[in-house]
Design an enzyme around this catalytic site. Structure first.
Site, PDB file in Angstrom:
ATOM      1  N   SER A   1      28.976  22.171  25.932  1.00  0.00           N
ATOM      2  CA  SER A   1      29.796  23.336  26.279  1.00  0.00           C
ATOM      3  C   SER A   1      31.113  22.984  26.955  1.00  0.00           C
ATOM      4  O   SER A   1      32.055  23.770  26.906  1.00  0.00           O
ATOM      5  CB  SER A   1      28.995  24.299  27.159  1.00  0.00           C
ATOM      6  OG  SER A   1      28.515  23.634  28.304  1.00  0.00           O
TER       7      SER A   1
ATOM      8  N   LYS B   1      34.608  28.501  27.255  1.00  0.00           N
ATOM      9  CA  LYS B   1      35.034  29.749  27.892  1.00  0.00           C
ATOM     10  C   LYS B   1      36.261  30.368  27.227  1.00  0.00           C
ATOM     11  O   LYS B   1      36.404  31.582  27.176  1.00  0.00           O
ATOM     12  CB  LYS B   1      35.309  29.515  29.379  1.00  0.00           C
ATOM     13  CG  LYS B   1      34.091  29.039  30.176  1.00  0.00           C
ATOM     14  CD  LYS B   1      33.092  30.152  30.419  1.00  0.00           C
ATOM     15  CE  LYS B   1      31.915  29.670  31.248  1.00  0.00           C
ATOM     16  NZ  LYS B   1      30.874  30.711  31.422  1.00  0.00           N
TER      17      LYS B   1
ATOM     18  N   GLU C   1      36.234  36.315  37.477  1.00  0.00           N
ATOM     19  CA  GLU C   1      35.470  35.535  38.437  1.00  0.00           C
ATOM     20  C   GLU C   1      35.302  34.153  37.844  1.00  0.00           C
ATOM     21  O   GLU C   1      35.407  33.982  36.632  1.00  0.00           O
ATOM     22  CB  GLU C   1      34.105  36.170  38.669  1.00  0.00           C
ATOM     23  CG  GLU C   1      33.004  35.752  37.681  1.00  0.00           C
ATOM     24  CD  GLU C   1      33.255  36.175  36.237  1.00  0.00           C
ATOM     25  OE1 GLU C   1      34.026  37.134  36.035  1.00  0.00           O
ATOM     26  OE2 GLU C   1      32.699  35.544  35.312  1.00  0.00           O
TER      27      GLU C   1
HETATM   28  C1  LIG Z   1      31.105  23.771  30.663  1.00  0.00           C
HETATM   29  C2  LIG Z   1      30.267  24.946  31.015  1.00  0.00           C
HETATM   30  N1  LIG Z   1      29.091  25.115  30.408  1.00  0.00           N
HETATM   31  C3  LIG Z   1      28.297  26.153  30.710  1.00  0.00           C
HETATM   32  C4  LIG Z   1      28.631  27.076  31.668  1.00  0.00           C
HETATM   33  C5  LIG Z   1      27.666  28.167  31.985  1.00  0.00           C
HETATM   34  O1  LIG Z   1      28.052  29.424  31.551  1.00  0.00           O
HETATM   35  P1  LIG Z   1      27.367  30.126  30.314  1.00  0.00           P
HETATM   36  O2  LIG Z   1      25.893  30.088  30.543  1.00  0.00           O
HETATM   37  O3  LIG Z   1      27.919  31.509  30.353  1.00  0.00           O
HETATM   38  O4  LIG Z   1      27.753  29.394  29.104  1.00  0.00           O
HETATM   39  C6  LIG Z   1      29.865  26.954  32.325  1.00  0.00           C
HETATM   40  C7  LIG Z   1      30.263  27.944  33.347  1.00  0.00           C
HETATM   41  O5  LIG Z   1      31.138  27.821  34.112  1.00  0.00           O
HETATM   42  C8  LIG Z   1      30.697  25.855  31.989  1.00  0.00           C
HETATM   43  O6  LIG Z   1      31.884  25.679  32.597  1.00  0.00           O
END
Ligand SMILES: Cc1ncc(COP(=O)(O)O)c(C=O)c1O
Lengths: 406, 271
Positions: free
Chosen positions: A387, A98, A120
């Site tokens: 992620s 993020k 948000e």
């Molecule tokens: C670690 C992590 N992965 C994935 C996501 C999902 O979001 P996005 O699909 O925008 O990557 C989030 C959202 O809060 C997250 O914290």
């Protein structure tokens, strides 16, 4: 309405924010001026060497980029197929992808001369990243967060407050990410002249889906460079989880025109395929309008947004970014889903085999990445976007396992 | 000409201004919505705006949001709203003049229903037009064309943040009337309306022949007195929705009477 594209291209969106038929801008007139200003400012910023240098500096020295493309030796053995690698977004400062987007948008906020930021958050990772960036640049920061997510992600709520952000609980609707976006938009309706809304995923009205994708595409660009350096070629398959879709969009976008690379997006399959039991609009939804954009969405026959479910607060969202809808209809990305229980198994496997606690969101991608590896031979390479890290999920995982944390 | 056009043409020829109350369809239930519409017409409201509840209304403040949530919790469906409208709208008459009903409806709902089908079904229900708060002028070409063909008014909005050249373009595309949003913000009663509002409306007035109605925040006879000279009509939402919502706990006859008396007090300040 544009016809279904026969193949996806990288030259999207167009000037009005269309990715094929998807995207656009469905918001109250009040927000138009700020969205136009943002689009203009962004176009100017990416041509400004100082902006690019400032962002690069922060990504290197504040976030710690580039993060590794790391071989999962023991999980690869366990799966007995293709080699598994992870892109370590979990090692970024603040613990998830993020921050890539947040820093870019914070620099845009400064360029626009705005002093107040709203955001948000679902899992709290975007809220934490925004709170960090605002603390770093001395901006006022207000984060809207659903009450249900405040319960699930206590640690992040505490951290945001420590960083000087105000966390405003959202008590309307399902009290999750979708309602937090509604509240942030309502705040912006009144504060638009002085405030920037740092949206946390590739959702919302034009130009947000493009801007967030571009700031996140450092993930895919690094992965391509590292693949070339480490294996002398591109991976066979790349897997990422899809909530709003920002880590996946950032990972996939630089690969879109490398047609040999299979791309797999993993939505939250929740408890099963029944309406209300999952958060998988690309798998089970229909095209419609939500949060300012035309994209796949979970809706009833009247166009009312449906309630959704996922163990993972960051994936618990009924909509998805418009570029994913475009990639789906063009057949460029294969979208699948992973149920809560499979994600928890992948969480355990990653923890026990690799000594890495992944976020529950990322665990969805790990589960499907392992599945892809099992289907493939040992000369193939599967890259998973890790992620985020799992610390934030400690309370929720403990609860799901029937354990207690003080 | 839609019924909205006819109504403003008549009012202008009489040198009168319009009062347009807003209410949420299905809060607390559709039979009461029908009763309130009849009461509004009986008291002399000139047009009525019927809000179609939506799950994610980002332009609405707490009062209208809560009314949408209550209606949706009771599973109010678009088909039922159109059925109720079909029964009442054609019967709404004041001093021999029909009182037009327009819907305030999110584009999410229209899109899902089908653009052409929405216009056809709403028209069949005696509805004269639509205000679509999340359909910007740039995105409205297709729906606008369908509305034009059917003489169904598509009312567009101008806000304090709208640049002037853009406001002119919006006015060119709007039919029925132009909705001038008084505040930079969401719906809800305000004690004070922004300074500069009347000047801005006067400027808009100099740019278009279209009737201009001001909405958002208007709740008192004082507001009405202040704004009526600048506009062709005034829209009152949250203040009315709040009064109608009392029907959940108070006797309906009393609520209907309160609503009627409130509208009468605004009408007295209007013309
Ligand atoms: C670690 C992590 N992965 C994935 C996501 C999902 O979001 P996005 O699909 O925008 O990557 C989030 C959202 O809060 C997250 O914290």
């Amino acid at each position: 309405m544009a016809a279904v594209p026969s193949s996806a291209v990288a030259q999207v969106p167009d000037d009005v924010g269309r990715f094929g038929a998807f995207g656009g801008r469905y918001v109250p007139e009040t927000l138009t001026k700020a969205l136009d200003q943002l689009a203009r400012e962004y176009d100017a910023a990416i041509k400004d060497p100082k902006f690019i240098a400032d962002l690069d500096y922060l990504l290197k020295n504040y976030v710690g980029r580039p993060n590794p493309l790391y071989f999962l030796e023991r999980l690869t053995k366990k799966c007995g197929g293709a080699k598994l690698y992870v892109k370590r977004e979990d090692l970024n400062h603040t613990g998830a992808h993020k921050i890539n987007n947040t820093l870019g948008q914070t620099l845009l906020t400064l360029r626009m001369g705005k002093k107040r930021v709203i955001a948000e958050t679902g899992a709290g990772q975007h809220g934490v990243a925004t709170a960090n960036a605002c603390a770093r640049f001395g901006l006022e920061c207000i984060v809207y967060m659903g009450e249900e997510d405040i319960r699930r992600q206590k640690l992040n709520v505490f951290n945001m407050r420590m960083l000087g952000a105000e966390v405003r609980p959202v008590t309307t609707g399902s009290r999750t990410l979708r309602d937090a976006i509604n509240e942030a938009m309502r705040d912006w309706m009144s504060s638009v002249e002085t405030t920037h809304y740092i949206i946390g995923s590739v959702v919302g009205p034009h130009p947000f889906p493009r801007i967030v994708r571009d700031f996140q595409s450092v993930i895919g660009r690094e992965t391509i460079e590292q693949s070339q350096a480490q294996f002398g070629r591109l991976p066979n398959c790349v897997v990422a989880c899809v909530g709003g879709g920002s880590n996946a969009a950032g990972m996939f976008y630089p690969f879109v025109e490398h047609k040999s690379v299979e791309l797999v997006g993993v939505e939250a399959g929740g408890r099963g395929a029944k309406p209300g039991d999952h958060a998988a609009p690309l798998s089970h939804g229909t095209p419609g309008v939500l949060h300012g954009s035309f994209s796949y969405v979970m809706q009833d026959e009247d166009g009312q947004t449906s309630d959704v479910h996922s163990v993972s607060a960051g994936l618990d969202y009924p909509g998805v970014g418009p570029e994913h809808s475009y990639w789906k209809d063009a057949g460029r990305v294969r979208y699948t889903y992973c149920e809560d229980s499979e994600a928890l198994e992948a969480f355990d496997a990653m923890a026990r085999s690799e000594g890495i606690l992944p976020a529950l969101e990322s665990s969805h991608a790990i589960a499907k990445g392992m599945e892809e590896a099992r289907k493939r031979g040992p000369d193939e390479i599967v890259v998973i976007c890790l992620s985020g890290r799992g610390d934030k999920d400690a309370f929720e995982v403990a609860r799901l396992k029937g354990m207690k944390l003080e | 000409m839609s019924l909205v056009d006819e109504t403003f043409r008549r009012l202008r020829s009489e040198g009168k201004k319009a009062l347009m109350p807003f209410l949420t369809a299905g809060d607390p239930d559709l039979p009461f919505t029908a009763e309130v519409l009849k009461e509004l017409a009986k008291r002399g409201a000139h047009l009525c705006e019927l809000g179609v509840p939506y799950s994610d209304p980002i332009a609405d403040g707490p009062v209208i949001q809560a009314s949408y949530t209550r209606a949706l919790e009771k599973k109010v469906k678009l088909a039922d709203i159109l059925k109720t409208a079909g029964e009442v709208a054609p019967t709404l008459v004041h001093e021999k003049n029909r009182v037009p009903v327009v819907t305030m409806v999110s584009y999410a709902i229209i899109y899902r229903h089908g653009l052409a089908k929405y216009v056809a079904d709403a028209k069949a229900a005696g509805i004269a037009g639509a205000i679509v708060p999340d359909l910007l002028v740039e995105e409205s070409a297709e729906f606008s064309e369908l509305c034009r063909k059917e003489d169904f008014s598509l009312i567009q909005l101008v806000t304090p943040t709208t640049p002037r050249d853009r406001a002119k373009r919006i006015a060119e595309r709007s039919t029925g009337f132009l909705y001038y949003v008084s505040v930079t913000g969401i719906t809800g009663e305000r004690t004070q309306l922004p300074p500069g509002l009347i000047d801005n409306v006067n400027w808009m007035r100099s740019q278009t022949e279209l009737p201009i109605c001001i909405g958002f925040g208007i709740s008192t006879p004082e507001h009405v007195k202040l704004l009526a000279p600048a506009a062709d009509g005034l829209i009152v939402g949250s203040a009315l929705v709040r009064r109608v919502a009392a029907a959940a706990t108070e006797p309906r006859a009393k609520v209907l009477n309160d609503v009627g008396a409130y509208v009468a007090s605004l009408l007295a300040a209007l013309n």
